[in-house]
Design a protein around this motif. Structure first.
Motif, PDB file in Angstrom:
ATOM      1  N   UNK A  65       3.781 -71.300  -5.129  1.00 51.95           N
ATOM      2  CA  UNK A  65       4.887 -70.783  -5.173  1.00 51.95           C
ATOM      3  C   UNK A  65       5.243 -68.871  -4.475  1.00 51.95           C
ATOM      4  N   UNK A  66       6.225 -68.491  -5.161  1.00 55.15           N
ATOM      5  CA  UNK A  66       6.245 -66.921  -4.313  1.00 55.15           C
ATOM      6  C   UNK A  66       5.825 -66.666  -6.021  1.00 55.15           C
ATOM      7  N   UNK A  67       3.965 -66.337  -5.666  1.00 57.44           N
ATOM      8  CA  UNK A  67       3.412 -64.926  -7.336  1.00 57.44           C
ATOM      9  C   UNK A  67       3.916 -64.650  -7.295  1.00 57.44           C
ATOM     10  N   UNK A  80      -6.004 -72.214 -20.559  1.00 59.61           N
ATOM     11  CA  UNK A  80      -6.770 -70.414 -21.146  1.00 59.61           C
ATOM     12  C   UNK A  80      -4.912 -70.334 -21.265  1.00 59.61           C
ATOM     13  N   UNK A  81      -4.734 -68.771 -22.684  1.00 59.87           N
ATOM     14  CA  UNK A  81      -3.614 -68.207 -22.218  1.00 59.87           C
ATOM     15  C   UNK A  81      -3.636 -66.728 -22.313  1.00 59.87           C
ATOM     16  N   UNK A  82      -3.497 -66.792 -21.003  1.00 61.00           N
ATOM     17  CA  UNK A  82      -3.508 -65.453 -20.396  1.00 61.00           C
ATOM     18  C   UNK A  82      -2.255 -65.888 -19.291  1.00 61.00           C
ATOM     19  N   UNK A  83      -2.502 -63.773 -19.441  1.00 62.10           N
ATOM     20  CA  UNK A  83      -1.562 -63.442 -18.739  1.00 62.10           C
ATOM     21  C   UNK A  83      -1.067 -63.612 -17.342  1.00 62.10           C
ATOM     22  N   UNK A  84      -2.244 -63.695 -16.644  1.00 57.91           N
ATOM     23  CA  UNK A  84      -2.798 -64.936 -15.441  1.00 57.91           C
ATOM     24  C   UNK A  84      -1.594 -66.735 -15.498  1.00 57.91           C
ATOM     25  N   UNK A  85      -1.573 -67.034 -16.119  1.00 60.02           N
ATOM     26  CA  UNK A  85      -2.009 -68.296 -16.391  1.00 60.02           C
ATOM     27  C   UNK A  85      -0.357 -68.159 -17.021  1.00 60.02           C
ATOM     28  N   UNK A  86       0.648 -67.691 -17.529  1.00 58.04           N
ATOM     29  CA  UNK A  86       1.441 -67.407 -18.001  1.00 58.04           C
ATOM     30  C   UNK A  86       2.380 -66.646 -16.770  1.00 58.04           C
ATOM     31  N   UNK A 101      -3.207 -77.782 -14.479  1.00 55.24           N
ATOM     32  CA  UNK A 101      -4.924 -78.856 -14.707  1.00 55.24           C
ATOM     33  C   UNK A 101      -3.773 -79.888 -15.829  1.00 55.24           C
ATOM     34  N   UNK A 102      -4.500 -80.931 -16.014  1.00 57.94           N
ATOM     35  CA  UNK A 102      -4.364 -81.612 -16.935  1.00 57.94           C
ATOM     36  C   UNK A 102      -3.296 -82.140 -17.648  1.00 57.94           C
ATOM     37  N   UNK A 126      -3.798 -73.078  -7.325  1.00 61.69           N
ATOM     38  CA  UNK A 126      -2.505 -72.366  -7.313  1.00 61.69           C
ATOM     39  C   UNK A 126      -3.116 -71.432  -8.228  1.00 61.69           C
ATOM     40  N   UNK A 127      -3.263 -70.382  -8.437  1.00 62.36           N
ATOM     41  CA  UNK A 127      -3.144 -69.129  -9.998  1.00 62.36           C
ATOM     42  C   UNK A 127      -4.779 -70.021 -10.796  1.00 62.36           C
ATOM     43  N   UNK A 128      -3.634 -70.940 -11.533  1.00 61.95           N
ATOM     44  CA  UNK A 128      -3.929 -70.923 -12.747  1.00 61.95           C
ATOM     45  C   UNK A 128      -5.603 -72.307 -12.575  1.00 61.95           C
ATOM     46  N   UNK A 129      -5.926 -72.922 -11.724  1.00 67.30           N
ATOM     47  CA  UNK A 129      -6.966 -73.517 -10.922  1.00 67.30           C
ATOM     48  C   UNK A 129      -7.398 -72.463 -10.422  1.00 67.30           C
TER      49      UNK A 129
END
Length: 521
Positions: A199-201, A221-227, A273-274, A410-413
């Motif tokens: 993705x285009x981050x 995890x509920x973080x701004x990065x994951x959102x 993930x998952x 990706x960012x979440x992983x």
């Protein structure tokens, strides 16, 4: 003489009436014989909940929603396998991944002995074509099928944001409609490359997504990065939906809409993930809406369980063709045309899913074999090799994804891997990457993210036994080699051109030292 004239006049009137009736019958017969068109639209990597009609905040899918409202929305549609090419193979052949040999693997291949519904339709006079992503990634060379779908139509391109495919899917479909024989029915496959990574981050936020309103699944995890990562994923789903809308308009303009079956779904779950490459619900539970003009009243909301192996037999029945006995899937045409909501067919109360090898991320290219039964509120899962790492070996470098290669990069992983020593993050890291129990049982209604394994609790012993019996009975009926203690997937080639143009990886014949990225013959 007058009586003779009356007789002739009456005879003529009778003949004229007979002629009119005959012509009417011929006309009706022609109408009955007109075959429906089929537009099969499949997004790449999108979980069931991620449409606006399902109430997902910050996601707008008006065209999927239109298909659902004017047709049927299915609440329990399941991919047979949460991996790209094998999921499409199950769709096209009507068979489970364990029945398709190399066709059950990513970067495998579909042998010619497994006919596809698209080619079967082509042989009976359908015009066929596809745009975007066809049956891939997989080998399209001998001894495998070179055209398991249909002729590729990707010549028309467009200007796009970074990491979006520049294939103008809708324009290629319009070109197909313009050039096909006017009276010929068609089967057309729209395989979007979106919402596959990369993705285009930040593109989601850039286009107005409010990440404070995005709901993060409980296994992340509920973080701004994951959102923000999820917002980028939403943007790509909307790109797919926009092209879907343009295709519907093209059908309206051509006068073909009312006679077209439109199927909209995705191949496997979200690339997080998952989810993707797992047998949990966010990996296998898919969005599904189907439209068919006046054949469907519209507005039905169906709870019957639908497997992706059911698509091929359903389409064959819809166009009046015999369903090959080799197809394991069962037609759900009766459910589609029932114009009812809720549970329509009481026998449709279960589906079976599985996984063998997704990425090449363990020594010798070994996979992570799983089989499941999803029945009612329950998910029962057997991990045949629990000593292996489900997310890829931590010390094994994948040519696709680096370390922990079963999960798309990706960012979440990266956040999970980089912060795995943090006690708050470790919980989420372990959900994906830690070794698992051989048997897992979840109450999906009470535990929608499948976080609490109930298999070891004594009060569920009888339920586990019952579900295992039902699962293994089906696997035996459909000739799963796992039921004989065999694992042929461990020796199938992994066709990926990742290091050089000549790169093929027949497992067991040569190995790769991924840390140095050199081939050892």
């Amino acid at each position: 003489m007058r009586n003779k004239y009356k007789t002739l006049k009456a005879t003529s009137r009778f003949g004229l009436a007979l002629l009119i009736v005959t012509l009417s019958l011929i006309s009706c017969e022609k109408k009955v014989e007109k075959k429906p068109n089929i537009l099969f639209c499949i997004a790449d990597d999108a979980s069931f909940i991620h449409t606006s009609i399902q109430g997902t905040s910050q996601l707008n899918t008006p065209n999927f929603d239109r298909v659902a409202r004017q047709g049927v929305l299915f609440n329990n549609a399941y991919s047979n396998v949460s991996s790209c090419a094998p999921s499409r193979a199950a769709i096209l052949t009507g068979r489970n991944l364990w029945e398709l040999e190399e066709g059950g693997l990513l970067f495998g291949g579909l042998r010619k002995k497994f006919p596809t519904v698209s080619n079967m339709l082509k042989e009976t006079g359908y015009a066929t074509g596809y745009t975007g992503k066809g049956y891939m990634p997989a080998s399209l060379k001998e001894p495998y099928q070179t055209e398991p779908l249909a002729p590729e139509l990707n010549k028309i391109r467009m200007k796009v944001p970074k990491f979006i495919s520049n294939k103008d899917y809708a324009s290629n479909f319009e070109d197909f409609l313009d050039k096909k024989e006017k009276d010929k029915p068609f089967f057309f496959w729209f395989g979007s490359h979106e919402a596959h990574r990369a993705y285009s981050q930040g593109i989601g936020v850039k286009h107005g997504k409010d990440i404070s309103k995005i709901k993060v699944p409980g296994f992340l995890p509920d973080t701004d990065l994951v959102r923000s990562d999820i917002a980028d994923y939403y943007y790509e789903i909307e790109w797919f939906d926009t092209h879907l809308g343009r295709m519907i308009k093209a059908l309206e303009a051509s006068g073909e809409l009312e006679n077209t079956i439109i199927i909209v779904t995705a191949d496997n779950g979200m690339p997080f993930p998952r989810a993707k490459a797992s047998c949990y619900d966010y990996g296998t539970h898919m969005p599904l809406a189907i439209y068919w003009g006046n054949k469907i009243k519209g507005g039905a909301n169906v709870d019957d369980f639908i497997s992706f192996t059911d698509f091929a037999p359903t389409l064959l029945e819809a166009v009046g063709l015999d369903i090959p006995k080799e197809m394991s899937g069962k037609s759900f045409l009766n459910v589609l045309l029932a114009n009812k909501s809720g549970q329509v067919d009481a026998t449709r109360n279960r589906v079976f899913t599985g996984l063998e090898r997704h990425a090449y991320c363990r020594p010798e290219g070994l996979g992570y074999p799983v089989r499941t039964i999803r029945k009612g509120d329950w998910l029962y899962m057997v991990n045949f090799e629990p000593d292996r790492y489900p997310g890829g070996n931590p010390d094994f470098y994948s040519v696709h994804q680096g370390y922990y290669g079963e999960v798309d990069a990706g960012p979440t992983r990266s956040y999970l891997i980089d912060n795995k020593e943090d006690i708050d993050v470790k919980y989420y890291f372990d959900l994906q990457f830690a070794k698992r129990q051989k048997v897992e049982l979840y109450n999906v209604k009470e535990d929608p993210y499948q976080l609490k394994n109930l298999a070891s609790e004594e009060k569920y012993t009888d339920l586990c036994d019952s579900l295992k019996t039902e699962l293994f009975t089906y696997l035996k009926e459909t000739n799963d080699p796992r039921m004989e203690g065999k694992a042929p997937w461990d020796n199938y080639p992994y066709y990926f051109k990742g290091l050089d143009k000549k790169y093929l990886l027949p497992i067991g014949q040569r190995d790769i030292n991924y840390k140095t990225k050199k081939i050892n013959k």
